[in-house]
Design an enzyme around this catalytic site. Structure first.
Site, short mmCIF file in Angstrom:
data_model
loop_
_atom_site.label_atom_id
_atom_site.label_comp_id
_atom_site.label_asym_id
_atom_site.label_seq_id
_atom_site.Cartn_x
_atom_site.Cartn_y
_atom_site.Cartn_z
N GLY A 113 -47.19 86.63 -77.21
CA GLY A 113 -46.60 85.72 -76.23
C GLY A 113 -47.42 84.47 -76.09
N GLY A 121 -47.81 80.98 -73.27
CA GLY A 121 -47.37 80.32 -72.04
C GLY A 121 -48.32 79.22 -71.68
N GLY A 122 -48.06 78.60 -70.55
CA GLY A 122 -48.88 77.48 -70.13
C GLY A 122 -50.33 77.86 -69.91
CG PHE A 123 -51.38 80.36 -67.03
CD1 PHE A 123 -51.96 79.35 -66.29
CD2 PHE A 123 -50.31 81.05 -66.51
CE1 PHE A 123 -51.48 79.02 -65.04
CE2 PHE A 123 -49.82 80.73 -65.26
CZ PHE A 123 -50.40 79.71 -64.52
N GLY A 124 -51.98 80.12 -71.71
CA GLY A 124 -52.67 80.53 -72.92
C GLY A 124 -51.80 81.45 -73.77
CB VAL A 148 -50.40 87.29 -74.56
CG1 VAL A 148 -50.81 88.72 -74.26
CG2 VAL A 148 -50.27 86.50 -73.28
CE LYS A 189 -51.80 84.32 -70.44
NZ LYS A 189 -50.48 84.55 -69.93
CG ASP A 240 -45.37 80.80 -64.87
OD1 ASP A 240 -44.16 80.48 -64.77
OD2 ASP A 240 -45.96 80.82 -65.96
#
Ligand SMILES: *[C@@H]1O[C@H](CO)[C@@H](O)[C@H](O)[C@H]1NC(C)=O
Ligand SMILES: *[C@@H]1O[C@H](CO)[C@@H](O)[C@H](O)[C@H]1NC(C)=O
Ligand SMILES: *[C@@H]1O[C@H](CO)[C@@H](O)[C@H](O)[C@H]1NC(C)=O
Ligand SMILES: *[C@@H]1O[C@H](CO)[C@@H](O)[C@H](O)[C@H]1NC(C)=O
Ligand SMILES: *[C@@H]1O[C@H](CO)[C@@H](O)[C@H](O)[C@H]1NC(C)=O
Ligand SMILES: *[C@@H]1O[C@H](CO)[C@@H](O)[C@H](O)[C@H]1NC(C)=O
Ligand SMILES: *[C@@H]1O[C@H](CO)[C@@H](O)[C@H](O)[C@H]1NC(C)=O
Ligand SMILES: *[C@@H]1O[C@H](CO)[C@@H](O)[C@H](O)[C@H]1NC(C)=O
Length: 826
Positions: free
Chosen positions: A519, A521-524, A526, A540, A637
């Protein structure tokens, strides 16, 4: 339980013996241990009981319709009877008396005093247990006037219609005091009362007579210390402050709801609990103190507390102030508070006031209420008196309801993420000039235009930079470290989460190979990994844009690791090396909820019961994040792909600590980094960067509608519909909402109710949205729901209002469905 059986038995025997009433005690018919009287509608029971493991006997009132015995009032809390021969009776002067029948002559263990006027010797006095849970004494059982009532002498519980506060004429102070323990209802160490000593009454929770939490003065809508607790469709809070009395009443609008406020010794909190028939347990609706900033004077005099701003330490000094003891401050002891940077410059030196927004008002013990003045009047008054430190409006509803001025020290200041009120702080000329220099906000449409342009260009730049950095780092990482310097740069000693060496993570994920990527996302990004021992983990890898130091990161991880809830993903540990920061979570084989909901085959695995349970689980996890953990977390989020399902399809919220880890560039009002996902962002957050627990509620509402419809909000195309929310809102108005429901679900009436709950969560007005506690409550009860107000579907295209310009572009930027993360230009 035993008492309950007794009460049934008693009612039953009473029917046999055809006694007229079971809710009344008279001198002829006293209440003996082993018997119980029940109120007319059988809501409450009065009788003798032994709490917990104790064998002592107490007289108390408990809920008759709640299957877990819950005592709300105790007569002889500090004087138990040691035998089973207690008797409660009414004497010939209208007093209630409790005595041990075994001892001759009888010894009174407890009695009430009745005021003078009733001092008429008579055998007509009676006591009755009312359906409100109030035990009252009257001269005649038809009298409207009570000579005495248990509501005036609370134990630890506030029921609906009961007053807490002071009768200024008689001095009677109605205080809630905790039990000593579950086995002992004796007077404990926590008490909640309205302190009427200053010129402004304040609600305060004391521990051993020291203030622990301050609800503070009433601001017209609620207590300044609890901005999200105002009257709503379940509760109607009423506050009265007149020369005779000052009190609060917490009405419950629908009498079929069982709810109480109680002060609990073992938790050390004030709680509002509601009974959930289905679950057979009490649900914690609200509790205080709920985070470290709620603790009285946590940051000392002039210290300002803010838990929403991630970062190292919740205490900070307001503008113009600095820590009194920087050493203690660095060791996270804020008790010394703050002092002025330039002492002695705030008296006739060009000083003035700056506005602090979203504040809890400071302790008003030394404040003065100016009933006749407006804000301007208080400003003038405060400027004239050099010991005045600030002022604020007395009533946030506006109008001319007076203002408050503060003197000497300001104690117990905190900031909220939403709600709260403006406080004007006295500062010297230097600070005032700094404050005035700050650019004022742009007018609405300009601001949004600028925001759109800037965010678009910044996003492009960021992704470019990110791509470059990641490319470079991939190169660095894949080179095995030559001297095996696999050391924890933080030192493991103080951390209670596991540290994973980078080599372990590289081995588990085969150097972060694409095959392991699950995966982004904006946070990094996975990755799925497998440790040597076969344990599966999710790694993550955080994007490097957080700008957070190692020390801060460690603190954050340690805090987040303490969050434990069955509906949150478990954090195993972390890994830090140089610029790399990683969080290691449990790996859940069923992955995200989106993989089921939006998949044409797997969606059939989720029937309505499953979907309802998932919804409830998510809601409970969110309540924990918002209210129940000591750390108050706004997720920012929440979406289907951030809800993971375990092997039994139980939902677990993931990414919940990210908001904290990423929030460090937030100022007092808004955040410049808008992290979140198109389609789930509330309008006030997407457009103004304003976030609060109510923006999470909005995301939850979208998610709930997606769960019911089995359709994504962000890629929803139906003729004439703006998006999914718009379509649901439309069809709801036409009473045709059920037509939209995922066909595999059938037409359980509960579904329609859940659509309504979803619509309540996505209302345009953030204050009208329910809290997550209320959502859980609505899901678990059949309480009558209010009609939803205008839903926010801001992604309309045919409208050219400024609001829509902004959001349209937000959508356009992220059609690829990634979590977006942008920097708002301000
Ligand atoms: C009552 O006693 C049992 C056995 O000693 C113990 O396990 C339980 O925790 C006690 N309950 C309370 C409320 O003290
Ligand atoms: C009670 O009665 C006594 C004597 O009759 C009187 O002095 C006193 O003021 C009365 N108290 C109240 C509260 O009425
Ligand atoms: C008690 O009640 C009875 C019947 O209602 C009445 O006749 C009697 O006068 C009352 N006694 C007193 C002392 O009030
Ligand atoms: C205090 O709260 C705990 C946890 O909710 C509960 O188990 C306990 O019974 C409460 N104590 C009292 C005296 O109600
Ligand atoms: C109010 O002031 C009185 C007298 O100074 C004191 O005895 C009392 O404890 C105070 N009450 C509270 C709640 O602080
Ligand atoms: C709510 O409280 C206000 C103020 O006390 C009262 O006038 C009103 O009747 C209450 N409403 C309900 C439904 O209890
Ligand atoms: C300033 O306010 C304090 C606190 O109310 C008061 O004691 C003092 O007299 C005031 N000083 C002036 C000059 O008004
Ligand atoms: C109170 O709740 C019950 C059960 O949820 C419901 O049947 C009733 O209509 C409600 N009453 C009002 C006034 O909302």
């Amino acid at each position: 339980m035993i008492s309950k059986i007794n009460s049934r038995f008693f009612v039953f025997t009473c029917l046999l013996l055809s006694c007229t009433s079971t809710s009344i005690i008279t001198p002829d018919k006293p209440l003996r241990d082993g018997h119980v009287i029940v109120s007319a509608q059988e809501n409450f029971a009065l009788g003798f009981f032994s709490p917990g493991n104790s064998s002592s006997r107490y007289v108390g009132i408990w809920y008759n319709k709640v299957s877990v015995q819950t005592v709300v009032w105790v007569a002889n809390r500090d004087n138990p009877i040691k035998t089973n021969s207690g008797v409660l009776s009414v004497d010939d002067r209208g007093g209630l008396v409790l005595y041990d029948d075994n001892r001759k002559p009888p010894v009174f263990v407890w009695s009430t005093h009745v005021s003078n006027k009733s001092f008429v010797v008579s055998s007509n006095y009676s006591a009755e247990l009312l359906d409100s849970g109030n035990l009252v004494v009257r001269q005649d059982d038809k009298d409207k006037d009570f000579l005495w009532q248990s509501f005036d002498y609370p134990t630890d519980t506030l029921l609906s219609n009961m007053k807490i506060g002071v009768d200024r004429r008689s001095g009677l102070n109605r205080v809630l005091t905790s039990w000593k323990s579950e086995d002992d209802p004796g007077t404990g160490s926590y008490s909640l009362m309205i302190n009427d000593n200053g010129s402004i009454a304040q609600m305060i929770l004391y521990r051993n007579r020291e203030p622990l939490w301050r609800g503070g003065p009433w601001n017209g809508l609620g207590w300044t210390g609890v901005p999200d607790m105002t009257a709503d469709f379940i509760f109607n809070i009423s506050y009265v402050d007149n020369p005779d009395e000052v009190y609060l009443i917490d009405y419950i609008r629908n009498a079929s709801i069982i709810s109480r406020m109680t002060v609990n010794e073992s938790m050390g909190t004030l709680q509002r609990l509601t009974w959930q028939q289905g679950d057979r347990k009490w649900f914690n609706f609200f509790s205080a103190p709920r985070d470290q900033c709620d603790i009285f004077s946590h940051c000392g005099a002039f210290g300002d507390c803010n838990v929403y701003d991630a970062g190292v330490y919740e205490c900070r000094c307001p503008p113009g102030f600095e820590p009194k003891s920087p050493r203690d401050w660095n060791l996270r002891d804020g008790s010394q508070g703050c002092v002025r940077k330039r002492e002695g410059r705030v008296c006739g030196n060009g000083e003035g006031f700056i506005k602090l927004g979203k504040m809890k008002l400071p302790d008003t013990t030394k404040a003065r209420l100016e009933k006749k003045l407006g804000l301007k009047g208080c400003e003038d008054l405060c400027l004239k008196n050099c010991s005045c430190m600030g002022y604020s409006a007395a009533d946030i509803r506006g109008g001319s309801n007076g203002c408050i001025t503060w003197y000497d020290k300001l104690v117990d200041l905190r900031e909220f993420s939403g709600g709260g009120q403006d406080f004007y702080l006295r500062v010297d000329a230097v600070e005032l000039a700094n404050y005035l220099k700050k650019p004022k906000r742009f007018p609405g449409f300009l601001k949004i235009l600028l925001f759109v342009l800037l965010s678009a260009s910044v996003l492009v730049l960021l992704s470019l930079a990110y791509w470059l950095i990641m490319k470079k780092q991939r190169a660095i990482l894949t080179i095995p470290s030559p001297d095996g310097e696999e050391v924890n740069e933080l030192g493991t000693s103080t951390i209670d989460v596991k540290f994973y060496p980078l080599s372990t993570i590289l081995a588990a994920t085969e150097n972060f190979s694409l095959a392991h990527k699950v995966g982004e996302g904006g946070f990094g990004t996975v990755y799925k990994g497998t440790l040597d021992n076969g344990q599966e983990i999710a790694v993550k890898r955080l994007s490097n844009t957080s700008g957070q130091g190692i020390e801060e990161f460690r603190n954050e991880v340690t805090l987040i690791a303490r969050l434990q809830h069955r509906n949150l993903v478990t954090l195993f540990g972390f890994c830090v090396q140089k610029e790399e920061k990683m969080l290691i979570y449990e790996y859940l084989s069923n992955k995200g909820l989106d993989g089921f909901l939006f998949d044409n085959e797997k969606r059939y695995m989720l029937d309505w019961k499953r979907r309802f349970d998932i919804t409830l689980g998510i809601a409970r996890g969110m309540v924990y994040l918002h209210h129940d953990s000591r750390l108050k977390i706004i997720h920012r989020d929440l979406k289907a792909s951030n809800v993971l399902l375990d092997a039994h399809l139980n939902p677990k919220i993931s990414d919940f600590g990210m908001a904290r880890i990423f929030g460090s560039d937030q100022n007092e009002e808004t955040t410049r980094r808008v992290v979140g996902t198109y389609g789930y962002m509330s309008p006030e957050y997407a457009m103004e960067g304003l976030f609060s627990i109510k923006s999470d509620v909005f995301s939850f509402g979208i998610l709930l509608l997606e769960i019911i419809l089995g359709r994504k909000n962000s890629t929803y195309y139906a003729e004439n519909a703006v998006n999914l929310v718009g379509h649901v809102w439309d069809m709801w108005g036409k009473s045709r909402a059920m037509e939209l429901v995922d066909q595999s679900l059938g037409n359980d009436p509960e579904i329609l109710r859940c659509i309504q709950i979803g619509l309540l969560c996505v209302q345009e007005s953030a204050t009208a949205r329910p809290s997550m506690s209320e959502v859980v409550f609505m899901l678990c009860s059949d309480i009558h729901l209010p009609p939803p107000g205008q839903a926010a579907f801001i992604f309309r295209t045919e409208n050219f209002g400024p609001a829509n310009t902004g959001s349209e572009s937000v959508g356009a930027l992220s059609v690829n469905e990634l979590t977006i993360s942008m920097v708002q230009g301000r």
